[in-house]
Design a protein around this motif. Sequence first.
Motif, PDB file in Angstrom:
ATOM      1  N   ARG A 119     -12.567 -14.320  60.118  1.00 12.46           N
ATOM      2  CA  ARG A 119     -13.288 -14.475  58.853  1.00 12.46           C
ATOM      3  C   ARG A 119     -12.533 -13.837  57.694  1.00 12.46           C
ATOM      4  O   ARG A 119     -12.553 -14.345  56.572  1.00 12.46           O
ATOM      5  N   PHE A 120     -11.849 -12.731  57.970  1.00 15.63           N
ATOM      6  CA  PHE A 120     -11.035 -12.094  56.936  1.00 15.63           C
ATOM      7  C   PHE A 120      -9.891 -13.011  56.527  1.00 15.63           C
ATOM      8  O   PHE A 120      -9.547 -13.119  55.340  1.00 15.63           O
ATOM      9  N   PHE A 121      -9.307 -13.700  57.511  1.00 10.55           N
ATOM     10  CA  PHE A 121      -8.241 -14.655  57.234  1.00 10.55           C
ATOM     11  C   PHE A 121      -8.763 -15.801  56.363  1.00 10.55           C
ATOM     12  O   PHE A 121      -8.096 -16.225  55.416  1.00 10.55           O
ATOM     13  N   ILE A 122      -9.959 -16.294  56.674  1.00 11.34           N
ATOM     14  CA  ILE A 122     -10.559 -17.361  55.866  1.00 11.34           C
ATOM     15  C   ILE A 122     -10.836 -16.855  54.448  1.00 11.34           C
ATOM     16  O   ILE A 122     -10.660 -17.592  53.463  1.00 11.34           O
ATOM     17  N   TRP A 123     -11.269 -15.603  54.327  1.00 18.68           N
ATOM     18  CA  TRP A 123     -11.500 -15.000  53.006  1.00 18.68           C
ATOM     19  C   TRP A 123     -10.209 -15.009  52.189  1.00 18.68           C
ATOM     20  O   TRP A 123     -10.208 -15.348  51.003  1.00 18.68           O
TER      21      TRP A 123
END
Length: 265
Positions: A134-138
């Motif tokens: 999710r951090f990567f998607i952010w």
Amino acid sequence: MVVNNLSSLQQRILTALIALPICIAAVYHGSPYFDILTGFMLMAMIREWSKMVLNQEYNPLGYSLAILMLSLIYTDVSYKKYILYGLLFMGLGGLLHLYLKKRFFDYLIFLAGTLYISWSVYILIHLMHEGLTRFFIWILLIIWSSDTGAYFTGRFLGGPKLAPSISPNKTWAGFMGGCVLATGVGILVGPYLQELYLTPVSMGVVACVLSLVSHTGDLLESALKRYYNVKDTGTFLPGHGGILDRLDSLLLVSFAAGLLLIIGY
């Protein structure tokens, strides 16, 4: 070929329609699919980088250093061994470069770029392995918001050029618009996509910094392409150029995100 008969815009749309589902599926399913995709892109980028800087499509040093970097994820190779092996490869590569009587400055540029590209891809895979999908998607949303904000603000407001000798189409208005939109998006979606930065201030600061880095990554590649007198780093993606052309911002943002995680910010 049918693709060659399409306009540039049609090629870009067709490429996006094919590439985006593959990338989204790889991110969603994670390892090993994401690892395979990013590993393939790493090798393709090393090839493009070698061709642009050294005019060699298959330089063994670039592939060796890239594989060595990824080995830190999948084997018990320590950082000390990585540095030792890396210095050995660099030394042999430097001797070969001198033997071929080519410019040593180009070798140093190639070496720095290879390490930079490999480290950036290493960080992306590491984020996925650490459960930070999710951090990567952010991060991706921040980059896309930065690009979108810069494009529409620059077209609507125009004004003074940001770096006319490097990228004539970029304006200061677009630069500021991209940073503002990326910061806003980072704050709005941050609570749902990452747990590293909890306050709106910290999310906004990191999002703004990553937007600045995204702009810098784009300008950095543009400067290098002008220096080596190439329009695109490759032709792998019809309508888009090479993979390096599409991932220039993500590479530097990934590099910066890795540094932020290391220093604990």
